[in-house]
Design an enzyme around this catalytic site. Structure first.
Site, PDB file in Angstrom:
ATOM      1  N   ARG A 178       0.838  -1.219   0.000  1.00 17.53           N
ATOM      2  CA  ARG A 178       0.000   0.000   0.000  1.00 17.53           C
ATOM      3  C   ARG A 178       0.869   1.264   0.000  1.00 17.53           C
ATOM      4  O   ARG A 178       0.454   2.319  -0.454  1.00 17.53           O
ATOM      5  CB  ARG A 178      -0.938   0.004   1.214  1.00 17.53           C
ATOM      6  N   TYR A 196     -11.351  19.843 -15.472  1.00 17.39           N
ATOM      7  CA  TYR A 196     -12.043  18.568 -15.715  1.00 17.39           C
ATOM      8  C   TYR A 196     -13.220  18.439 -14.736  1.00 17.39           C
ATOM      9  O   TYR A 196     -13.108  18.835 -13.563  1.00 17.39           O
ATOM     10  CB  TYR A 196     -11.016  17.441 -15.542  1.00 17.39           C
ATOM     11  N   ASP A 209      -2.227  20.658 -12.985  1.00 11.56           N
ATOM     12  CA  ASP A 209      -2.629  19.410 -13.628  1.00 11.56           C
ATOM     13  C   ASP A 209      -2.071  19.460 -15.051  1.00 11.56           C
ATOM     14  O   ASP A 209      -2.537  20.229 -15.890  1.00 11.56           O
ATOM     15  CB  ASP A 209      -4.167  19.291 -13.621  1.00 11.56           C
ATOM     16  N   LYS A 250      -4.160   8.772 -19.239  1.00 11.02           N
ATOM     17  CA  LYS A 250      -4.233   9.362 -20.579  1.00 11.02           C
ATOM     18  C   LYS A 250      -2.932   9.113 -21.347  1.00 11.02           C
ATOM     19  O   LYS A 250      -2.656   8.000 -21.717  1.00 11.02           O
ATOM     20  CB  LYS A 250      -4.564  10.858 -20.452  1.00 11.02           C
TER      21      LYS A 250
END
Ligand SMILES: Cc1ncc(COP(=O)(O)O)c(C=O)c1O
Length: 397
Positions: free
Chosen positions: A61, A114, A187, A212
């Site tokens: 994790r 977004y 971003d 992406k």
């Protein structure tokens, strides 16, 4: 002789995985370490690891050897001290924001983001006592200045923005953020570090939807954040330990494979998108086109200064409103109708009816997302085939 620093395209292929690592793992490509746990050398070693005296792999994790290569490679590509891979782009933005903000703090952000980011800041963060102040005129630095309050603890910008391609002046924003002592988070999904490096322009944190361009073929949901080592370590040791938004090693491995061709793809994406934007600009069925590479784009000069090419994404408004745009979408045959961008295959979608539907008509109008807008991400297919596909679909508008 001092060791030479590798350049961008060499880092894309080799960064974070040294010759010694290749010999250790007996693989040329980075290994996929599909393991949730890692055996410890000794009780003393484990104690040092858990008290952060040494670096190593404690539990899947927190980190993983495959994820580690991706994190190092992305940090090198972005020119940052450290990186942290996440399960998605949203997880990267959320984890960075969560680390920086406490109850009563505020975010400054334009509404040109977004839809998921808008919703995170608009509906989820307020439940944690954090408010967002939206910059009404993000193309004017004074508008950012006026939106900042004494409670602002994070400035967030997406440049270019999804879906309307607003381009922020990153160096000017970084200077403003620095003068106020507020971290600037960018971003950089739409550019990837192959086209734009915000850290070099003064940003503190860069986040990506690696889903992406970085993975590149729509196979793996993934995200990344990069920044100062102290910040990244803290997000890992506290945020990841307590919340667990970890990327799977398999998805990290797919991202590493994707990175190998990043520069090549970004150039072809950009060349195709430019050709298509110019074609659409002259098309009688098209009301307007937004693409940072066009001289008609309102922030074209800013884009020219800070991006080395203009990436795959463009948006255009079809004459005839919502129904006409719907007919175009339904008649595309090469472009895939789906919510994606940055994949080798071309994709198209109508944001007002899908990705940005949740915002509602008022927020969409403010964010510049009309019903007849089509968001189009040019893939790396033949540009002439894409033009013919669009021309054919536009006949139905
Ligand atoms: C600019 C931008 N940032 C963040 C995200 C969220 O990324 P993910 O879907 O990987 O969570 C997206 C998704 O489309 C995006 O376009």
């Amino acid at each position: 002789m001092a060791e030479k620093k590798p350049r961008f395209d060499t880092i894309s292929v080799k960064g974070g995985y040294s010759r010694e690592d290749q010999l250790k793992y007996c693989t040329m490509a980075p290994p996929l370490i599909q393991s949730a746990v890692f055996p410890y050398e000794s009780a003393e070693w484990a104690a040092d690891l858990y008290s952060y005296k040494i670096e190593g792999f404690a539990y899947g994790r927190i980190n993983n050897p495959t994820n580690d290569i991706l994190e190092k490679r992305m940090a090198l590509l972005e020119g940052a001290e450290a990186g942290l891979a996440t399960s998605s782009g949203m997880a990267a933005t959320f984890m960075a924001a969560h680390h920086l903000l406490e109850v009563g703090d505020e975010i400054v952000c334009p509404n040109r983001v977004y839809g998921g980011t808008y919703e995170l800041f608009h509906t989820s963060m307020p439940r944690m006592g954090v408010k967002t102040n939206w910059v009404p005129e993000p193309d004017k630095i004074e508008s950012w200045q006026r939106t900042i309050t004494p409670k602002t603890k994070l400035i967030h910008v997406e440049s270019p923005s999804n879906p309307n391609l607003f381009v922020a002046d990153i160096p000017a924003l970084a200077a403003l953020a620095r003068s106020k002592g507020i971290p600037l988070m960018v971003d950089n999904t739409i550019c990837s570090p192959a086209l734009q490096r915000p850290i070099e322009m003064g940003a503190d944190i860069v986040v990506h939807s690696a889903t992406k361009y970085i993975s590149g073929n729509a196979t793996s949901l993934s995200g990344i954040l990069v920044g100062k080592k102290e910040f990244v370590d803290h997000v890992r040791h506290v945020g990841f330990r307590n919340m667990g938004p970890t990327i799977s090693p398999f998805n990290a491995w797919l991202c590493l494979l994707g990175l190998e061709s990043l520069s090549l793809r970004m150039q072809k994406h950009s060349d195709n998108a430019m050709t298509i934007a110019k074609f659409l600009e002259k098309h009688p069925k098209v009301e307007s086109v937004s693409y940072p590479g066009l001289s008609s784009h309102p922030q074209h000069e800013v884009a020219k200064r800070q991006m080395s090419a203009y990436s795959s994404m463009l948006s255009f408004n079809v004459k005839g409103g919502l129904d006409a745009a719907r007919r175009v979408i339904n008649n595309l045959r090469i472009a895939v109708h789906t919510t994606h961008l940055g994949s080798s295959q071309t994709v198209a979608i109508q944001p007002a009816a899908t990705t940005h539907w949740q915002l509602g008509p008022e927020a969409r109008a403010k964010g510049g997302i009309p019903d007849n807008m089509i968001r189009y991400s040019a893939g790396i297919e033949d540009a002439q085939d894409l033009i013919e596909d669009l021309d054919n679909a536009l006949r139905s508008a």
